[in-house]
Design a protein around this motif. Structure first.
Motif, PDB file in Angstrom:
ATOM      1  N   LEU A  33     -27.491 -11.192  25.608  1.00 31.30           N
ATOM      2  CA  LEU A  33     -27.269 -11.903  26.878  1.00 31.30           C
ATOM      3  C   LEU A  33     -28.289 -11.520  27.951  1.00 31.30           C
ATOM      4  N   HIS A  34     -29.384 -10.893  27.550  1.00 35.79           N
ATOM      5  CA  HIS A  34     -30.410 -10.537  28.533  1.00 35.79           C
ATOM      6  C   HIS A  34     -31.065 -11.834  29.036  1.00 35.79           C
ATOM      7  N   VAL A  35     -30.686 -12.222  30.237  1.00 32.80           N
ATOM      8  CA  VAL A  35     -31.050 -13.549  30.755  1.00 32.80           C
ATOM      9  C   VAL A  35     -32.561 -13.707  30.907  1.00 32.80           C
ATOM     10  N   MET A  36     -33.217 -12.705  31.472  1.00 31.98           N
ATOM     11  CA  MET A  36     -34.644 -12.825  31.737  1.00 31.98           C
ATOM     12  C   MET A  36     -35.436 -12.952  30.432  1.00 31.98           C
ATOM     13  N   ALA A  37     -35.086 -12.135  29.442  1.00 30.16           N
ATOM     14  CA  ALA A  37     -35.788 -12.197  28.161  1.00 30.16           C
ATOM     15  C   ALA A  37     -35.581 -13.548  27.497  1.00 30.16           C
ATOM     16  N   LYS A  38     -34.352 -14.057  27.561  1.00 25.84           N
ATOM     17  CA  LYS A  38     -34.070 -15.352  26.926  1.00 25.84           C
ATOM     18  C   LYS A  38     -34.801 -16.477  27.636  1.00 25.84           C
ATOM     19  N   HIS A  39     -34.797 -16.436  28.966  1.00 27.41           N
ATOM     20  CA  HIS A  39     -35.457 -17.496  29.728  1.00 27.41           C
ATOM     21  C   HIS A  39     -36.960 -17.522  29.442  1.00 27.41           C
ATOM     22  N   TYR A  40     -37.600 -16.364  29.534  1.00 24.30           N
ATOM     23  CA  TYR A  40     -39.053 -16.368  29.377  1.00 24.30           C
ATOM     24  C   TYR A  40     -39.482 -16.501  27.927  1.00 24.30           C
ATOM     25  N   LEU A  41     -38.612 -16.154  26.990  1.00 23.19           N
ATOM     26  CA  LEU A  41     -38.902 -16.481  25.602  1.00 23.19           C
ATOM     27  C   LEU A  41     -38.896 -18.001  25.431  1.00 23.19           C
ATOM     28  N   GLY A  42     -37.974 -18.660  26.136  1.00 22.18           N
ATOM     29  CA  GLY A  42     -37.958 -20.122  26.098  1.00 22.18           C
ATOM     30  C   GLY A  42     -39.236 -20.724  26.658  1.00 22.18           C
ATOM     31  N   VAL A  43     -39.694 -20.178  27.783  1.00 16.67           N
ATOM     32  CA  VAL A  43     -40.949 -20.658  28.367  1.00 16.67           C
ATOM     33  C   VAL A  43     -42.099 -20.439  27.389  1.00 16.67           C
ATOM     34  N   LEU A  44     -42.116 -19.247  26.750  1.00 19.06           N
ATOM     35  CA  LEU A  44     -43.194 -18.914  25.821  1.00 19.06           C
ATOM     36  C   LEU A  44     -43.181 -19.832  24.600  1.00 19.06           C
ATOM     37  N   MET A  45     -41.977 -20.146  24.093  1.00 21.58           N
ATOM     38  CA  MET A  45     -41.890 -21.059  22.947  1.00 21.58           C
ATOM     39  C   MET A  45     -42.489 -22.425  23.296  1.00 21.58           C
ATOM     40  N   HIS A  46     -42.181 -22.905  24.475  1.00 23.89           N
ATOM     41  CA  HIS A  46     -42.764 -24.185  24.912  1.00 23.89           C
ATOM     42  C   HIS A  46     -44.284 -24.084  24.979  1.00 23.89           C
ATOM     43  N   GLU A  56     -33.793 -25.077  24.517  1.00 23.72           N
ATOM     44  CA  GLU A  56     -32.470 -24.544  24.173  1.00 23.72           C
ATOM     45  C   GLU A  56     -32.295 -23.116  24.666  1.00 23.72           C
ATOM     46  N   LEU A  57     -33.329 -22.308  24.545  1.00 22.73           N
ATOM     47  CA  LEU A  57     -33.242 -20.929  25.028  1.00 22.73           C
ATOM     48  C   LEU A  57     -33.023 -20.887  26.538  1.00 22.73           C
ATOM     49  N   ILE A  58     -33.741 -21.732  27.276  1.00 25.96           N
ATOM     50  CA  ILE A  58     -33.580 -21.746  28.734  1.00 25.96           C
ATOM     51  C   ILE A  58     -32.180 -22.222  29.107  1.00 25.96           C
ATOM     52  N   LYS A  59     -31.673 -23.218  28.391  1.00 24.19           N
ATOM     53  CA  LYS A  59     -30.311 -23.687  28.656  1.00 24.19           C
ATOM     54  C   LYS A  59     -29.287 -22.594  28.384  1.00 24.19           C
ATOM     55  N   GLU A  60     -29.504 -21.823  27.318  1.00 25.07           N
ATOM     56  CA  GLU A  60     -28.582 -20.720  27.026  1.00 25.07           C
ATOM     57  C   GLU A  60     -28.630 -19.673  28.146  1.00 25.07           C
ATOM     58  N   ALA A  61     -29.821 -19.420  28.653  1.00 21.01           N
ATOM     59  CA  ALA A  61     -29.951 -18.464  29.755  1.00 21.01           C
ATOM     60  C   ALA A  61     -29.222 -18.966  30.990  1.00 21.01           C
ATOM     61  N   LEU A  62     -29.267 -20.265  31.213  1.00 23.41           N
ATOM     62  CA  LEU A  62     -28.590 -20.838  32.374  1.00 23.41           C
ATOM     63  C   LEU A  62     -27.071 -20.742  32.251  1.00 23.41           C
ATOM     64  N   ILE A  63     -26.552 -20.829  31.032  1.00 22.04           N
ATOM     65  CA  ILE A  63     -25.099 -20.688  30.833  1.00 22.04           C
ATOM     66  C   ILE A  63     -24.651 -19.302  31.274  1.00 22.04           C
ATOM     67  N   ASP A  65     -26.307 -17.412  33.405  1.00 21.93           N
ATOM     68  CA  ASP A  65     -26.742 -17.095  34.771  1.00 21.93           C
ATOM     69  C   ASP A  65     -27.056 -18.399  35.493  1.00 21.93           C
ATOM     70  N   VAL A  66     -26.045 -19.219  35.731  1.00 22.45           N
ATOM     71  CA  VAL A  66     -26.248 -20.598  36.185  1.00 22.45           C
ATOM     72  C   VAL A  66     -26.744 -20.694  37.618  1.00 22.45           C
ATOM     73  N   GLY A  67     -26.679 -19.633  38.373  1.00 19.94           N
ATOM     74  CA  GLY A  67     -27.010 -19.732  39.786  1.00 19.94           C
ATOM     75  C   GLY A  67     -28.470 -19.553  40.139  1.00 19.94           C
ATOM     76  N   LYS A  68     -29.368 -19.554  39.181  1.00 16.95           N
ATOM     77  CA  LYS A  68     -30.771 -19.284  39.459  1.00 16.95           C
ATOM     78  C   LYS A  68     -31.559 -20.589  39.542  1.00 16.95           C
ATOM     79  N   ALA A  69     -31.907 -20.943  40.756  1.00 16.33           N
ATOM     80  CA  ALA A  69     -32.605 -22.216  40.987  1.00 16.33           C
ATOM     81  C   ALA A  69     -33.933 -22.262  40.254  1.00 16.33           C
ATOM     82  N   SER A  70     -34.655 -21.134  40.183  1.00 10.94           N
ATOM     83  CA  SER A  70     -35.975 -21.135  39.563  1.00 10.94           C
ATOM     84  C   SER A  70     -35.907 -21.487  38.080  1.00 10.94           C
TER      85      SER A  70
END
Length: 432
Positions: A33-46, A56-63, A65-70
């Motif tokens: 559930l490490h949000v930052m790692a999941k989010h930026y892994l998603g960016v890197l995959m893209h 999908e990784l970014i969406k999972e990170a948002l689930i 930690d849904v409050g992060k506008a960035s």
């Protein structure tokens, strides 16, 4: 884990994607559930072409930690890049729910709405971006593009200029900065650009003339010959297209109306096209001419005129010098968009009058001075480097030489930065 993430993120930013991916996945294997790692892994995959997995990784990170506008903004940008525009709009809107004043996200939303031809919604988004960050350059340029597409050229040009004068200014040409400043009414700033230019190039004729226009000091009675040659030789290849298409120049049509009203017989007149430029007037004048001479100071412009194969003769010369060496040989002298390069007109009309036959005519256009502009001389050198004249001064010039108005046609002569420029075409002849 925070230190491990920082090392992965630095590798990611430096383009070492494989090493960064390994560490991101190592973190997630220990902390799923490490949000930052999941989010930026998603960016890197893209970034590595695996956009579906990245989304999908970014969406999972948002689930988690849904409050992060960035994160919604990053998701929206990726969805735009894979052409999933509807979901991109939703992602940007979600970002704004958490951070309503983010100009960058408003601009991103406007851009995708613009792409989807949701014009009103896109304009609203761009204006929201500028409401929260008034000089945000991407939104200024995007809104300018939208307004241009919808025919709102005046505001579009203002926004383009406003974007252009935003820092950094170091690598921007002084000429273009000056144009932007005077379009925005910042005449003192434009003058400073010309002063700086003259400091580097003391003899630059363009900077000298436009500094005079900005300050009202050392205004010449006519545009220097060197200026005209330099400017028009340099733009001869594209001048006509810009004049007619971009600036909506209507001088030839205005003159054509006057000549038609006067019912001149076809092929009976000896005609001088003074300041003929590329020969825009030639097709109109050819109808009435048995002999048609074009005179211009620019060799480049004469080359364009010669390609029309209409003129009897073309002469490279400064107009007043040419006229002083002419006999009484013309029935009609035409000055279309020529008097904008002369301030004082009395001497010009004197030499024109000398070359006209007893029942000859002069047909010309002028730009009319604003009633609010100071005009002690009867003319002004406008900040764009063209002379405007008051109708009162023009009447005085005609009276001095015994010329009377036969016909006239007031209309919009051209547009400048989307603004209409009023002008008048006149046909004048000898009184009595």
């Amino acid at each position: 884990m925070d230190q491990l993430f920082e090392s992965a993120f630095k590798l990611h930013l430096s383009g070492k994607f494989s090493e960064a991916e390994d560490i991101y996945r190592q973190i997630l294997s220990e902390q799923p559930l490490h949000v930052m790692a999941k989010h930026y892994l998603g960016v890197l995959m893209h970034q590595q072409g695996l956009s579906a997995e990245g989304v999908e990784l970014i969406k999972e990170a948002l689930i988690s930690d849904v409050g992060k506008a960035s994160r919604y903004n990053d998701l929206g940008n990726i969805l735009v890049q894979i052409a999933d525009f509807d979901n991109a709009i939703t992602a940007f809107q979600s970002s704004l729910e958490y951070c309503h004043d983010d100009a960058n996200v408003w601009n991103n939303l406007g851009s995708v709405l613009h792409h989807q031809t949701q014009i009103k919604e896109a304009e609203y988004a761009y204006r929201q971006a500028l409401f929260h960050t008034p000089n945000f350059v991407p939104a200024l340029n995007n809104l300018a593009s939208l307004l241009s597409d919808t025919g709102q050229h005046a505001e579009s040009s203002r926004l383009i200029c406003l974007a252009y004068i935003q820092p950094p200014l170091t690598d921007k040409p002084l000429k273009q900065l000056a144009v932007a400043y005077f379009r925005l009414g910042l005449i003192a700033d434009a003058a400073e650009c010309y002063r700086a230019w003259l400091h580097m190039e003391p003899d630059n004729v363009y900077a000298k003339l436009h500094l005079a226009a900005c300050t009202g000091e050392n205004v010449p009675e006519k545009t220097p010959d060197a200026y005209l040659k330099e400017v028009f030789d340099g733009m001869s290849d594209f001048f006509e297209e810009k004049l007619v298409t971009t600036l909506a120049y209507s001088g030839p049509e205005m003159i054509a109306v006057l000549l038609k009203e006067c019912a001149f017989q076809e092929k009976t007149l000896d005609v001088l096209d003074g300041g003929c430029g590329t020969g825009l007037m030639a097709p109109i004048l050819a109808r009435y001419s048995r002999y048609l001479i074009g005179v211009d100071i620019s060799a480049g412009m004469l080359g364009q005129a010669r390609a029309r194969n209409i003129y009897t003769d073309l002469v490279e010369a400064e107009l007043v010098c040419y006229l002083r060496n002419c006999e009484k040989r013309f029935d009609l002298v035409v000055l279309a968009d020529t008097l904008i390069y002369f301030g004082e007109l009395i001497e010009l009309f004197r030499v024109i009058r000398q070359v006209l036959r007893p029942h000859g005519f002069i047909c010309f256009t002028i730009e009319i001075s604003s009633e609010n502009a100071p005009q002690p001389l009867g003319y002004n050198l406008s900040v764009v480097g063209r002379y405007t004249h008051s109708l009162c001064y023009l009447s005085e010039v005609l009276s001095v030489h015994g010329l009377v108005i036969v016909a006239e046609n007031q209309a919009i002569l051209r547009t400048e930065f989307g603004q209409p420029i009023p002008g008048v075409a006149m046909l004048v002849g000898f009184g009595g």
